[in-house]
Design a protein around this motif. Structure first.
Motif, PDB file in Angstrom:
ATOM      1  N   PRO A  23      57.356 -18.523 -44.326  1.00  0.00           N
ATOM      2  CA  PRO A  23      56.977 -18.370 -45.894  1.00  0.00           C
ATOM      3  C   PRO A  23      56.705 -16.838 -46.204  1.00  0.00           C
ATOM      4  N   ILE A  80      49.210 -25.318 -50.051  1.00  0.00           N
ATOM      5  CA  ILE A  80      48.393 -24.560 -49.378  1.00  0.00           C
ATOM      6  C   ILE A  80      47.620 -23.730 -49.534  1.00  0.00           C
ATOM      7  N   ASN A  81      46.827 -23.356 -49.235  1.00  0.00           N
ATOM      8  CA  ASN A  81      46.115 -22.219 -49.956  1.00  0.00           C
ATOM      9  C   ASN A  81      45.939 -21.496 -48.689  1.00  0.00           C
ATOM     10  N   GLU A 108      53.407 -29.021 -52.499  1.00  0.00           N
ATOM     11  CA  GLU A 108      53.678 -27.379 -51.939  1.00  0.00           C
ATOM     12  C   GLU A 108      52.260 -26.865 -52.770  1.00  0.00           C
ATOM     13  N   LEU A 150      54.835 -25.687 -43.629  1.00  0.00           N
ATOM     14  CA  LEU A 150      55.345 -23.991 -44.098  1.00  0.00           C
ATOM     15  C   LEU A 150      56.068 -23.337 -43.481  1.00  0.00           C
ATOM     16  N   HIS A 180      47.765 -21.486 -38.483  1.00  0.00           N
ATOM     17  CA  HIS A 180      47.831 -20.924 -39.959  1.00  0.00           C
ATOM     18  C   HIS A 180      47.873 -19.569 -39.576  1.00  0.00           C
ATOM     19  N   ILE A 192      46.808 -18.104 -44.147  1.00  0.00           N
ATOM     20  CA  ILE A 192      47.429 -18.418 -45.101  1.00  0.00           C
ATOM     21  C   ILE A 192      47.195 -20.042 -44.467  1.00  0.00           C
ATOM     22  N   THR A 193      46.590 -21.122 -44.870  1.00  0.00           N
ATOM     23  CA  THR A 193      46.701 -22.420 -44.659  1.00  0.00           C
ATOM     24  C   THR A 193      47.133 -23.750 -45.645  1.00  0.00           C
ATOM     25  N   THR A 194      47.808 -24.620 -44.647  1.00  0.00           N
ATOM     26  CA  THR A 194      48.066 -25.970 -45.383  1.00  0.00           C
ATOM     27  C   THR A 194      47.362 -27.012 -44.835  1.00  0.00           C
TER      28      THR A 194
END
Length: 994
Positions: A687, A654-655, A651, A684, A714, A677-679
């Protein structure tokens, strides 16, 4: 103060005026006013004593004495105001000089220095009771200050203001009268009741004298108005004090206007100056007696009482000879306010009937009320009060009087603020903000005037138009006060707003009841309100203009990663911040923190970095860094947090981050936040993104249903938010409640000249042009400012300046002007793409995916997202000052000519793939349709089994057609089905090909 001090001060200041114009007019005026001026001080002294005594004891006898004395005071002040106005009229008629320059005043003073006061002036003073010693002291004062005269003197304006000042005194007496009534009767008020009444009606206990007054008001008959307002005044007083008893009730009902005798009971005060009361009325017919009991809630009882007193005072001043037109404008405003304040709501109403068993009485003919338009007399009570008077529906003036809601525009002053601009030793500068709104209808020709008593200055402005529901804040120029004191400075003044109400249908709305065109309710109106504020002089620094921020380069990191903390204090005062103490605590591990402290000097209108520190974290936790500053007994704090996650925690992979524009934000600006938002691992799904201010207020909370963020994709989007107040705001980006990123935004108070770049809120289609306006949002400068646009770029690219054009409305910003001054034209076309070194104009929007397939169903979508492009414009003010402005042009591919071209080709292919399974489904439906007995039945089967889906899927992309309609117009089912397939193939498969 001596008798007739206002008029005499003019004589004393100007000395030889009496000689020039003759003293007869003055002496006569002063002599005729001797009694009112003598009474003025007697009433004022008694008022002060009664207010103190009643406030201390609460004695009801004192309350009644205070009410009576306040009435005498208001009458006395209105009399004096009229006397001063008459003196002014006589001055004008005599042709005497009424405007003197400073040089002329100095010559008069110097003449008095050489020759003493003129004989006529001395005799006039002695006639007013001045002694030789007092006259000599006055002469010495003039001689001593002769050389210090440096301002012109307008005697006409002075007397006008002096006359209106006594009207303000009269209104103050009315306010004290209402205060005494509240303290007397509102000892234990009940809570505000709830009501299901959808509207209001004029208070039926007061409607009779109110209608008669309104007729006199409409006819501009001051004698009738004075008689009626006195009746209304006494009726209101009796109702509030519980003395109403038996009275005449007037009701506007569906059947017409009804007046009948009734009685008032159970009068109960309600919080916020309201009143509850019950009316009981009876009417008799030959067969029954009808008793109606109604409970009313009057929310504005005290406000209405004070307004009645104010109107009485205005009409009284008129009767004393004050013909100042401004009194009529104030009267128009207060009548409109009283009309709304007289509104009551029905809480409960019951009707009981009792049969008459005895022999019926002879039927009496009802008394028909005359029309109010033609009535010359007060409404009369019927001879037999048990029989209500009824008539036709009320017309004209009567109908307008009985509807509490005003259909004309009404201006409301919502707030008056004293805004401190500078507070340095020995000098305070401030301006006045007046927030106003239009209600019920539009208002026109709005003129605002501010007289600041403390700064001894004035300012004025105007607004041409406000529509109903619109709000506007007007800002005055700066006032300044020089002083040599400590402690506090009391600032006070008066705001006067004059406007013309719209009386027709509300602009941009439906119609409605319109006032008669001759009604004075459509004439000019004036509102006068005072303001006050207290300025703390103990410090030249306004602590609210000192900002502390704690920033972290990242707010969500992994174990072993580092973060940089930066603590900054900013001083927006015109005075430096010396010997500022600070303390900063940074955690280095869950069990170890370090505190940094010291003192610094922060320059005026500058900032200082208190600490910049790099920290690497090896343990998972949430670390909070605190900072505090202290100065002159005041303190301020700020903090930020960093979350450190483990590599094992998916979890925490996530950035996210966000940026905002413009970079310089003023209170009232709309700020655009762009977030990504990236992972780094895993997926994800759906979101929920939140942008949150540190006070818990949410700028955004949005769940992206159907969106999946993976290491290869993203989520990018934007939102806007308006910051109403200046201050330091910490904004945190969260995903599914997890904090990812924080940043501090400084929202500043607008400067004396504040410009903004306002771009279209809707996206601009590729190939078209966006136009951004340069707006002057605030301008308190007293002189014009030349300006020019020196640069204009998109996305920080210097080469785009030649593509973007700017049109100046004028090359000068006029003093105190606000509004649009220039346009910046930004084309989103091939030239812009070339300037940004893009291969194609479509690249102004990013390309994402093309296909998305699930469970055998594929959807084609043109994945080019709306894209912000950052416009920056530099404006040169004067010869050496530059201001940078920022705005956002949002580019949209969907709907542009490029999209239409691509869509006509790509959608055909996509639709063919999407509907290949559907075509098979249609073929499978053929046997059922063939076996049906009718075309309609066969069409229904096809629509239900297959073709209904077709219309739903395809309707948004190509020309819509309904399969059922095609089948029904065919000779047989087979031919209909063939036509459907033919239409499907021709319109979907063939043009785009496979």
């Amino acid at each position: 103060m001596r008798k007739a001090v206002g008029v005499l001060m003019i004589i004393l200041m100007l000395g030889s005026i009496v000689t020039a114009a003759g003293s007869t007019a003055y002496a006569t005026t002063v002599e005729s006013q001797s009694d009112p001026y003598e009474k003025f001080w007697e009433i004022l002294n008694k008022e002060a004593e009664l207010v103190v005594q009643f406030n201390t004891t609460g004695n009801t006898t004192l309350a009644q004495e205070l009410i009576q004395n306040s009435r005498l005071g208001a009458d006395n002040a209105a009399n004096i105001s009229a006397s001063i106005w008459q003196a002014l009229e006589e001055l004008k008629a005599s042709g005497v000089k009424t405007y003197y320059t400073a040089e002329e005043l100095r010559e008069i003073a110097q003449n008095i220095s050489r020759n003493g006061l003129p004989h006529e002036t001395v005799e006039a003073l002695k006639a007013q009771g001045w002694t030789d010693e007092q006259i000599q002291a006055l002469e010495d004062y003039i001689i001593k200050n002769a050389d210090g005269i440096n301002e012109d003197f307008n005697m006409t304006a002075f007397l006008e203001d002096f006359s209106m000042a006594f009207m303000d005194v009269a209104f103050k007496y009315n306010h004290y009268e209402a205060w005494a009534l509240k303290k007397w009767k509102w000892i234990q008020p009940m809570e505000v009741p709830t009501t299901n009444d959808p509207g209001k009606q004029i208070n039926p206990v007061l409607a009779d004298p109110w209608v008669f007054f309104y007729m006199g008001y409409y006819q501009k008959d001051y004698q009738k108005m004075k008689l009626a307002i006195n009746n209304l005044r006494e009726a209101t007083y009796k109702l509030i004090t519980g003395q109403a008893g038996t009275t005449t009730l007037m009701l506007h009902q569906e059947t017409g206007l009804v007046t009948l005798q009734g009685k008032v009971e159970n009068i109960t005060p309600v919080k916020n100056g309201g009143l509850m009361f019950k009316t009981i009325s009876r009417s008799t017919t030959p067969t029954q007696v009808t008793t109606t009991t109604t409970i009313y809630y009057w929310p504005s009882a005290l406000e209405a009482y004070e307004l009645v007193e104010d109107i009485y005072t205005l009409i009284n001043a008129r009767s004393y000879g004050n013909t100042n037109a401004e009194l009529d404008w104030i009267l128009n405003q207060k009548v409109a306010e009283l009309k709304e304040a007289l509104g009551v709501a029905v809480i409960e109403s019951n009707t009981d009937t009792t049969p008459i068993e005895s022999k019926p009485l002879p039927i009496k003919n009802p008394i028909i009320l005359p029309s109010m338009l033609s009535s010359k007399e007060p409404l009369s009570t019927p001879a037999d009060s048990s029989i209500p008077t009824t008539g036709t529906q009320p017309e004209g003036v009567t109908l307008l009087a009985l509807i509490p809601e005003n259909t004309e525009g009404v201006l409301k002053i919502n707030d008056i603020k004293v805004v401190i601009d500078s507070n340095v030793p020995g000098r305070v500068e401030y301006h006045i903000e007046v927030k106003m709104s239009a209600e019920n209808n539009a208002i026109n020709n709005i003129r605002i005037n501010v007289d600041d008593y403390t700064g001894s200055g004035s300012d004025s402005g105007s607004v041409s138009f406000l529509n109903s529901g619109e709000t506007y804040t007007w800002e005055s120029g700066r006032f300044s006060v020089t002083h040599t004191m400590d402690g506090e400075l009391h600032v006070s003044g008066k705001v006067e707003v004059t406007y013309t109400p719209s009386c027709g249908a509300v602009p941009l709305s439906g119609g409605g009841l319109e006032p008669l065109s001759a009604s004075p309710s459509c004439d000019e109106r004036t509102i006068r309100e005072e303001y006050s504020a207290t300025v703390d002089l103990t410090s030249p620094v306004d602590w609210n203009r000192v900002y502390l921020t704690v920033e972290a380069s990242r707010t969500s990191i992994m174990e072993g990663e580092g973060v940089t903390y930066k603590v900054v204090v900013r001083n927006e005062n015109n005075a430096s911040l010396d010997n500022l103490e600070y303390s900063i605590t940074i955690p280095y591990s869950p069990t170890n923190s370090r505190t940094y402290s010291g003192t610094v000097d922060v320059p005026n209108n500058g900032e200082k970095v208190l600490l910049e520190q790099n920290v690497t974290y090896s343990d998972t936790s949430t670390y909070v860094t605190h900072a505090s500053i202290y100065w002159n007994g005041k303190s301020k704090g700020a903090q930020t947090s960093v979350t450190v996650s483990s590599d094992q925690d998916e979890e925490r992979s996530i950035n996210g981050a966000f940026s905002f524009s413009p970079s310089i934000v003023y209170a009232g600006d709309a700020v655009t936040f762009r977030y990504v938002i990236t992972t780094s691992k895993g997926q994800l799904s759906n979101p929920t993104v939140t942008l949150e201010i540190d006070n818990g207020q949410k700028i955004l909370k949005k769940t992206y249903y159907g969106v999946v963020v993976s290491p290869d994709s993203h989520l990018e989007d934007y939102t806007t938010h308006t910051f109403s107040n200046a201050g330091t705001y910490r904004i945190t980006l969260k995903v599914n409640g997890l904090p990812l990123y924080s940043k501090t935004i400084e929202v500043s108070t607008p400067t004396d000249l504040t410009l903004s770049l306002e771009c279209p809120s809707d996206p601009v289609l590729l190939g078209e042009t966006g136009v951004c306006d340069i707006i002057v949002k605030k301008n308190t400068l007293s002189s014009d400012v030349p300006y020019s646009i020196t640069s204009k770029t998109l996305d920080n690219d210097e080469d785009t300046s030649k593509v973007i054009s700017a049109d100046l409305i004028n090359d000068v910003i006029p003093a105190k002007f606000s509004g649009k001054i220039a346009e910046v034209v930004v084309p989103l076309d091939e030239k812009m793409a070339e300037a940004l070194e893009l291969s194609d104009v479509r690249d102004l929007t990013p390309r994402i995916n093309v296909w998305s397939c699930e469970d055998g169903t594929c959807h084609y979508t043109l994945k080019r997202a709306d894209t912000p492009h950052y416009l920056r414009v530099t404006v040169r003010l004067g010869s050496d000052q530059y201001m940078s402005l920022e705005g956002i042009i949002m580019a949209r591919y969907t709907g542009s000519k490029y999209w239409n071209y691509d869509a006509n080709r790509g959608i055909m292919k996509g639709t063919a793939m999407a509907f290949s399974p559907l075509l098979i489904e249609i073929i499978y439906a053929f046997p059922a349709a063939w076996s049906s007995k009718s075309i309609t039945e066969g069409a229904t089967i096809l629509a239900k089994d297959g073709l209904g889906h077709y219309t739903t899927f395809v309707g948004g992309y190509i020309t819509t057609f309904k399969a059922v309609d095609i089948i029904e117009t065919s000779e047989n089912i087979k031919e209909g089905i063939k036509n459907v397939i033919k239409r499907f193939i021709e319109n979907v498969l063939l043009p785009g090909g496979l």
